[in-house]
Design an enzyme around this catalytic site. Structure first.
Site, PDB file in Angstrom:
ATOM      1  N   CYS A   1      47.021  50.559  40.377  1.00 60.45           N
ATOM      2  CA  CYS A   1      47.403  49.148  40.518  1.00 60.45           C
ATOM      3  C   CYS A   1      48.548  49.019  41.531  1.00 60.45           C
ATOM      4  CB  CYS A   1      47.778  48.587  39.152  1.00 60.45           C
ATOM      5  SG  CYS A   1      48.022  46.789  39.132  1.00 60.45           S
TER       6      CYS A   1
ATOM      7  N   ASP B   1      36.631  43.863  37.823  1.00 59.76           N
ATOM      8  CA  ASP B   1      38.082  43.697  37.833  1.00 59.76           C
ATOM      9  C   ASP B   1      38.421  42.337  38.454  1.00 59.76           C
ATOM     10  OD1 ASP B   1      40.829  43.837  38.163  1.00 59.76           O
ATOM     11  OD2 ASP B   1      40.836  45.909  38.877  1.00 59.76           O
TER      12      ASP B   1
ATOM     13  N   HIS C   1      39.723  45.928  34.977  1.00 57.32           N
ATOM     14  CA  HIS C   1      40.967  46.510  35.473  1.00 57.32           C
ATOM     15  C   HIS C   1      41.507  47.575  34.521  1.00 57.32           C
ATOM     16  CE1 HIS C   1      44.480  46.352  38.103  1.00 57.32           C
ATOM     17  NE2 HIS C   1      45.249  46.424  37.030  1.00 57.32           N
TER      18      HIS C   1
END
Length: 456
Positions: A159, A314, A345
């Protein structure tokens, strides 16, 4: 057959009574399962803190401590450092033994480190991307390089940590052997992601938030993420929990995820503003126009093997926010690998199917890209640094003995080297300086220097 309203009403009444009975039976499980939710364990793979700086802790995972036995010939000598996001805690990568990214890597013979940023204080609100990339990540990488004896190491960035990892690799390509990016935000130009739209400069000014709060509150970030799918986050998941209260396994899995979601951490104000403006609003990393502390972040300098791991569903960082980055880096096309899997995600970390199908591929990729460096030896630079951090301290009536500035918590090899170069070779030398001077010499914060002085 003719419609009988009395019979239909009786059936509806019966169905309602059955539903009430089922709900009553489920409700009986609430006290016991509430206790399970309150006391759930997470992050169960043992680790050791091997480096500290400000709030940061660098964790090292040893397979033997986790009861994992890997034959020596299957062990990878090139370590992996996991760079996590600044938001939330990193135990999402070690949620439970059967869904732990950390454990999968260990079981496959990899030497694993992970950065745990911990929560910034109000004094840390002016930490910017330069501090996180050029100081914290670089110091942790140097620590891992020295401990492993490798000139360059593997990085796995998740991320926001993936974005940091890409920036770091552009600035320090000689220290990175291979770069794996997991749900990394790298390209923002009408990708369809909810956060890109909400973070647009047309609607949102991050400076206004920081001017009000200093650091960005975790509760604000949490509420924002929940609103990306409000029906699921505020209604559906709790209905599903109630329907599965009799399943201990379901409740435990639910509790671990909720603990991770609830234990958010604040985000340093300046880093938040820079990230939103440079990465999201200006797309400057992809456009190769980004600068960090006056130094250009040239993505053409990224020439190492790259692995992109993306979730097809995601909605925070869709694949379209990651894949275009492959076209602007210096890495040859045949050394870029992409894995796009039908999950979200968070599912990339905790889904049972990703652990069965995706992570074995990731583990194999790390072995493949490390094969050429498996026999790498300690570089001359590392030997010199190791020699510099060992100094002699001789007392008036004592025999000479080797001491190290690293005996002081928070002083790793990078800081020790800078201090020694400035003539600070012992605890006594350290105590002769003020925190402001030490902070300038070591390129750290005054609060960290004060902690060193307290110990010295």
């Amino acid at each position: 057959m003719s419609y009988n309203p009395f019979s239909a009403a009786l059936d509806a009444h019966t169905n309602t009574l059955d539903a009430i009975a089922d709900a009553t039976e489920s409700a009986k499980q609430l006290p016991e399962q509430s206790e399970t939710i309150r006391n759930i364990d997470v992050g169960m793979t043992p680790s050791e803190v091997v480096y500290e700086e400000n709030k940061l802790e660098l964790l090292h995972y040893k397979p033997e401590d986790a009861g994992i036995d890997v034959p020596e010939e299957e062990q990878n000598e090139v370590p992996i450092i996991v760079v996590y996001a600044l938001i939330n805690k990193p135990f999402i990568l070690d949620l439970q033994p059967d869904r732990s990214v950390i454990r999968r890597l260990l079981e496959d013979g990899h030497d694993v480190y992970m950065i745990d940023w911990n929560e910034p204080s109000r004094l840390d609100q002016h930490l910017g991307l330069h501090d996180y990339v050029n100081r914290y990540v670089d110091n942790c990488v140097d620590e891992v390089r020295e401990r492993s004896g490798q000139d360059s190491i593997n990085i796995l960035g998740y991320c926001m940590g993936g974005t940091f990892s890409a920036i770091y690799t552009a600035l320090y390509p000689e220290k990175v052997n291979a770069l794996a990016l997991m749900a990394a935000g790298l390209y923002f130009d009408d990708t369809g992601g909810v956060l890109e739209r909400w973070g647009s400069e047309e609607y949102y000014n991050p400076e206004a938030v920081v001017d009000t709060y200093g650091n960005v509150p975790s509760t604000m970030l949490d509420d924002g993420f929940k609103m990306t799918d409000p029906v699921d986050n505020y209604v559906r998941k709790y209905v599903t929990l109630f329907e599965n209260l009799e399943s201990d396994e379901f409740v435990e899995n639910f509790a671990r995820m909720e603990r991770w979601l609830d234990e958010g951490i604040d985000l340093a104000g300046d880093a938040y503003v820079e990230f939103l403006q440079d990465i999201y609003q200006n797309n400057s990393l992809y456009e190769n126009e980004m600068e960090l502390d006056g130094e250009r972040v040239d993505v053409n300098e990224i020439q190492v093997p790259i692995l992109q791991i993306m979730g097809e569903y995601d909605h925070l960082i869709p694949p379209e926010a990651s894949k275009p980055f492959n076209d602007v880096v210096g890495t040859p096309e045949d050394q870029v690998t992409t894995i796009e899997y039908p999950t979200g995600h968070i599912g990339m970390s905790v889904s049972g199917s990703t652990h069965a199908e995706v992570w074995p591929q990731v583990c194999d990729w790390f072995h493949d890209v490390s094969a050429d460096d498996a026999e790498a030896s300690v570089s001359e630079m590392q030997k010199e640094a190791a020699a510099n951090i060992e100094v002699e301290s001789v007392g008036a009536d004592e025999e000479s003995e080797e001491t190290s500035l690293e005996e002081i918590d928070g002083i790793g090899p990078t800081y020790a080297e800078r201090l020694v170069e400035a003539g600070i070779e012992s605890h006594e030398d350290l105590a002769e300086y003020g925190p402001e001077e030490l902070a300038e010499i070591a390129e750290t914060s005054e609060s960290a220097a004060e902690e060193w002085l307290d110990q010295a």
